[in-house]
Design a protein around this motif. Structure first.
Motif, PDB file in Angstrom:
ATOM      1  N   VAL A 189      27.711  43.578  28.578  1.00  0.00           N
ATOM      2  CA  VAL A 189      28.009  43.099  27.233  1.00  0.00           C
ATOM      3  C   VAL A 189      29.395  43.623  26.858  1.00  0.00           C
ATOM      4  O   VAL A 189      29.697  44.794  27.092  1.00  0.00           O
ATOM      5  CB  VAL A 189      26.963  43.601  26.212  1.00  0.00           C
ATOM      6  CG1 VAL A 189      27.324  43.191  24.804  1.00  0.00           C
ATOM      7  CG2 VAL A 189      25.574  43.109  26.581  1.00  0.00           C
ATOM      8  N   LYS A 190      30.227  42.766  26.279  1.00  0.00           N
ATOM      9  CA  LYS A 190      31.562  43.164  25.826  1.00  0.00           C
ATOM     10  C   LYS A 190      31.749  42.721  24.390  1.00  0.00           C
ATOM     11  O   LYS A 190      31.305  41.639  24.007  1.00  0.00           O
ATOM     12  CB  LYS A 190      32.653  42.510  26.671  1.00  0.00           C
ATOM     13  CG  LYS A 190      32.784  43.004  28.060  1.00  0.00           C
ATOM     14  CD  LYS A 190      33.963  42.308  28.723  1.00  0.00           C
ATOM     15  CE  LYS A 190      34.113  42.739  30.158  1.00  0.00           C
ATOM     16  NZ  LYS A 190      35.281  42.112  30.782  1.00  0.00           N
ATOM     17  N   LEU A 191      32.460  43.564  23.624  1.00  0.00           N
ATOM     18  CA  LEU A 191      32.745  43.247  22.236  1.00  0.00           C
ATOM     19  C   LEU A 191      34.034  43.944  21.839  1.00  0.00           C
ATOM     20  O   LEU A 191      34.273  45.084  22.243  1.00  0.00           O
ATOM     21  CB  LEU A 191      31.595  43.730  21.335  1.00  0.00           C
ATOM     22  CG  LEU A 191      31.632  43.335  19.871  1.00  0.00           C
ATOM     23  CD1 LEU A 191      31.317  41.851  19.718  1.00  0.00           C
ATOM     24  CD2 LEU A 191      30.621  44.150  19.090  1.00  0.00           C
ATOM     25  N   GLN A 192      34.845  43.268  21.050  1.00  0.00           N
ATOM     26  CA  GLN A 192      36.065  43.894  20.541  1.00  0.00           C
ATOM     27  C   GLN A 192      35.787  44.512  19.180  1.00  0.00           C
ATOM     28  O   GLN A 192      35.201  43.882  18.313  1.00  0.00           O
ATOM     29  CB  GLN A 192      37.183  42.864  20.406  1.00  0.00           C
ATOM     30  CG  GLN A 192      38.472  43.476  19.884  1.00  0.00           C
ATOM     31  CD  GLN A 192      39.606  42.488  19.893  1.00  0.00           C
ATOM     32  OE1 GLN A 192      40.208  42.263  20.933  1.00  0.00           O
ATOM     33  NE2 GLN A 192      39.871  41.890  18.750  1.00  0.00           N
ATOM     34  N   ILE A 193      36.218  45.747  19.024  1.00  0.00           N
ATOM     35  CA  ILE A 193      36.082  46.473  17.763  1.00  0.00           C
ATOM     36  C   ILE A 193      37.483  46.777  17.257  1.00  0.00           C
ATOM     37  O   ILE A 193      38.308  47.308  18.000  1.00  0.00           O
ATOM     38  CB  ILE A 193      35.257  47.770  17.954  1.00  0.00           C
ATOM     39  CG1 ILE A 193      33.848  47.417  18.442  1.00  0.00           C
ATOM     40  CG2 ILE A 193      35.208  48.573  16.661  1.00  0.00           C
ATOM     41  CD1 ILE A 193      32.976  48.606  18.771  1.00  0.00           C
ATOM     42  N   SER A 194      37.734  46.441  16.021  1.00  0.00           N
ATOM     43  CA  SER A 194      39.079  46.622  15.445  1.00  0.00           C
ATOM     44  C   SER A 194      39.317  48.055  14.993  1.00  0.00           C
ATOM     45  O   SER A 194      39.590  48.334  13.817  1.00  0.00           O
ATOM     46  CB  SER A 194      39.279  45.645  14.284  1.00  0.00           C
ATOM     47  OG  SER A 194      39.229  44.324  14.755  1.00  0.00           O
ATOM     48  N   LYS A 195      39.199  48.949  15.937  1.00  0.00           N
ATOM     49  CA  LYS A 195      39.455  50.375  15.730  1.00  0.00           C
ATOM     50  C   LYS A 195      40.012  50.945  17.022  1.00  0.00           C
ATOM     51  O   LYS A 195      39.737  50.436  18.115  1.00  0.00           O
ATOM     52  CB  LYS A 195      38.174  51.135  15.357  1.00  0.00           C
ATOM     53  CG  LYS A 195      37.609  50.778  14.003  1.00  0.00           C
ATOM     54  CD  LYS A 195      38.515  51.256  12.889  1.00  0.00           C
ATOM     55  CE  LYS A 195      37.968  50.889  11.522  1.00  0.00           C
ATOM     56  NZ  LYS A 195      38.788  51.342  10.429  1.00  0.00           N
ATOM     57  N   PRO A 196      40.786  52.045  16.936  1.00  0.00           N
ATOM     58  CA  PRO A 196      41.301  52.690  18.148  1.00  0.00           C
ATOM     59  C   PRO A 196      40.162  53.232  19.019  1.00  0.00           C
ATOM     60  O   PRO A 196      39.088  53.579  18.524  1.00  0.00           O
ATOM     61  CB  PRO A 196      42.162  53.834  17.610  1.00  0.00           C
ATOM     62  CG  PRO A 196      42.346  53.590  16.155  1.00  0.00           C
ATOM     63  CD  PRO A 196      41.233  52.699  15.712  1.00  0.00           C
ATOM     64  N   ALA A 197      40.439  53.332  20.305  1.00  0.00           N
ATOM     65  CA  ALA A 197      39.435  53.811  21.260  1.00  0.00           C
ATOM     66  C   ALA A 197      38.904  55.186  20.894  1.00  0.00           C
ATOM     67  O   ALA A 197      37.714  55.461  21.070  1.00  0.00           O
ATOM     68  CB  ALA A 197      40.006  53.815  22.670  1.00  0.00           C
ATOM     69  N   GLU A 198      39.758  56.057  20.391  1.00  0.00           N
ATOM     70  CA  GLU A 198      39.315  57.404  20.035  1.00  0.00           C
ATOM     71  C   GLU A 198      38.212  57.355  18.975  1.00  0.00           C
ATOM     72  O   GLU A 198      37.212  58.074  19.074  1.00  0.00           O
ATOM     73  CB  GLU A 198      40.474  58.258  19.530  1.00  0.00           C
ATOM     74  CG  GLU A 198      40.034  59.667  19.164  1.00  0.00           C
ATOM     75  CD  GLU A 198      41.208  60.566  18.800  1.00  0.00           C
ATOM     76  OE1 GLU A 198      40.943  61.753  18.577  1.00  0.00           O
ATOM     77  OE2 GLU A 198      42.360  60.102  18.756  1.00  0.00           O
ATOM     78  N   GLU A 199      38.350  56.509  17.974  1.00  0.00           N
ATOM     79  CA  GLU A 199      37.349  56.410  16.917  1.00  0.00           C
ATOM     80  C   GLU A 199      36.030  55.840  17.439  1.00  0.00           C
ATOM     81  O   GLU A 199      34.947  56.301  17.079  1.00  0.00           O
ATOM     82  CB  GLU A 199      37.888  55.535  15.778  1.00  0.00           C
ATOM     83  CG  GLU A 199      37.086  55.650  14.509  1.00  0.00           C
ATOM     84  CD  GLU A 199      37.753  54.959  13.333  1.00  0.00           C
ATOM     85  OE1 GLU A 199      37.007  54.579  12.410  1.00  0.00           O
ATOM     86  OE2 GLU A 199      38.987  54.798  13.327  1.00  0.00           O
ATOM     87  N   VAL A 200      36.120  54.856  18.321  1.00  0.00           N
ATOM     88  CA  VAL A 200      34.916  54.267  18.926  1.00  0.00           C
ATOM     89  C   VAL A 200      34.227  55.307  19.806  1.00  0.00           C
ATOM     90  O   VAL A 200      33.007  55.503  19.736  1.00  0.00           O
ATOM     91  CB  VAL A 200      35.265  53.000  19.731  1.00  0.00           C
ATOM     92  CG1 VAL A 200      34.019  52.426  20.395  1.00  0.00           C
ATOM     93  CG2 VAL A 200      35.930  51.957  18.836  1.00  0.00           C
ATOM     94  N   PHE A 201      35.005  56.000  20.616  1.00  0.00           N
ATOM     95  CA  PHE A 201      34.493  57.028  21.515  1.00  0.00           C
ATOM     96  C   PHE A 201      33.742  58.116  20.738  1.00  0.00           C
ATOM     97  O   PHE A 201      32.614  58.476  21.079  1.00  0.00           O
ATOM     98  CB  PHE A 201      35.657  57.635  22.310  1.00  0.00           C
ATOM     99  CG  PHE A 201      35.271  58.703  23.276  1.00  0.00           C
ATOM    100  CD1 PHE A 201      34.756  58.382  24.516  1.00  0.00           C
ATOM    101  CD2 PHE A 201      35.436  60.049  22.954  1.00  0.00           C
ATOM    102  CE1 PHE A 201      34.412  59.378  25.415  1.00  0.00           C
ATOM    103  CE2 PHE A 201      35.091  61.044  23.841  1.00  0.00           C
ATOM    104  CZ  PHE A 201      34.578  60.708  25.083  1.00  0.00           C
ATOM    105  N   VAL A 202      34.343  58.616  19.675  1.00  0.00           N
ATOM    106  CA  VAL A 202      33.737  59.674  18.866  1.00  0.00           C
ATOM    107  C   VAL A 202      32.434  59.189  18.227  1.00  0.00           C
ATOM    108  O   VAL A 202      31.454  59.931  18.154  1.00  0.00           O
ATOM    109  CB  VAL A 202      34.726  60.197  17.801  1.00  0.00           C
ATOM    110  CG1 VAL A 202      34.037  61.080  16.773  1.00  0.00           C
ATOM    111  CG2 VAL A 202      35.855  60.962  18.476  1.00  0.00           C
ATOM    112  N   ALA A 203      32.402  57.941  17.797  1.00  0.00           N
ATOM    113  CA  ALA A 203      31.174  57.405  17.193  1.00  0.00           C
ATOM    114  C   ALA A 203      30.017  57.398  18.191  1.00  0.00           C
ATOM    115  O   ALA A 203      28.853  57.550  17.802  1.00  0.00           O
ATOM    116  CB  ALA A 203      31.415  55.995  16.658  1.00  0.00           C
ATOM    117  N   ILE A 204      30.325  57.269  19.458  1.00  0.00           N
ATOM    118  CA  ILE A 204      29.277  57.243  20.489  1.00  0.00           C
ATOM    119  C   ILE A 204      28.800  58.651  20.824  1.00  0.00           C
ATOM    120  O   ILE A 204      27.592  58.897  20.890  1.00  0.00           O
ATOM    121  CB  ILE A 204      29.779  56.521  21.756  1.00  0.00           C
ATOM    122  CG1 ILE A 204      30.075  55.049  21.436  1.00  0.00           C
ATOM    123  CG2 ILE A 204      28.746  56.637  22.888  1.00  0.00           C
ATOM    124  CD1 ILE A 204      30.834  54.321  22.524  1.00  0.00           C
TER     125      ILE A 204
END
Length: 146
Positions: free
Chosen positions: A7-22
């Motif tokens: 599954v792929k999805l684009q999130i309009s946030k920097p990778a660091e913010e996405v990474f930290v949320a996980i």
């Protein structure tokens, strides 16, 4: 036969913010599990809880590459699958890819399991997108089973 889901999805946030949320146990309850026992770090086993479903699962963190990749194993002892989450940033947007592999080709329930996992991942990362982009944190645990 293909025995993995992607599954792929684009999130309009920097990778660091996405990474930290996980990986951050204080954030995961806003879009996925109710709680995470600790920060996701390589070599640790993390206990994830779904209060709404009275369920918990232990995951073994196999790899963590800051802002790029998280790999973990989960599932029953002889049915464990591997989840690889990759993040690719471009222009402050992140393409998040989740790939789950290791399903048994001879499993009579293989197609059902693949469909259920694909549905679950689409839902989870859509909740993550809503949380990070719009602050929506009440979508999680809304799937109805049965």
């Amino acid at each position: 036969m293909l025995t993995e889901v992607t599954v792929k999805l684009q999130i309009s946030k920097p990778a660091e913010e996405v990474f930290v949320a996980i990986i951050n146990p204080e954030k995961i309850g806003n879009y996925w599990f109710s709680s995470s026992s600790e920060k996701w770090t390589e070599g640790n086993t993390v206990l994830l809880r779904y209060e709404e479903y009275q369920a918990e699962v232990a995951i073994r963190i196999m790899q963590v590459a800051e802002k790029e990749k998280i790999v973990f194993a989960w599932g029953e002892k002889h049915e464990e699958t591997i989840v690889s989450i990759t993040l690719k940033e471009h222009n402050l947007k992140t393409v998040l890819e989740v790939k789950e592999s290791g399903f048994k080709e001879d499993d009579p329930l293989l197609v059902e399991k693949l469909l259920n996992q694909k549905e679950g991942w689409v839902y989870t990362i859509t909740c993550l997108k809503a949380y990070l982009e719009h602050g929506i944190h009440d979508l999680r645990a809304s799937l109805v089973f049965g």
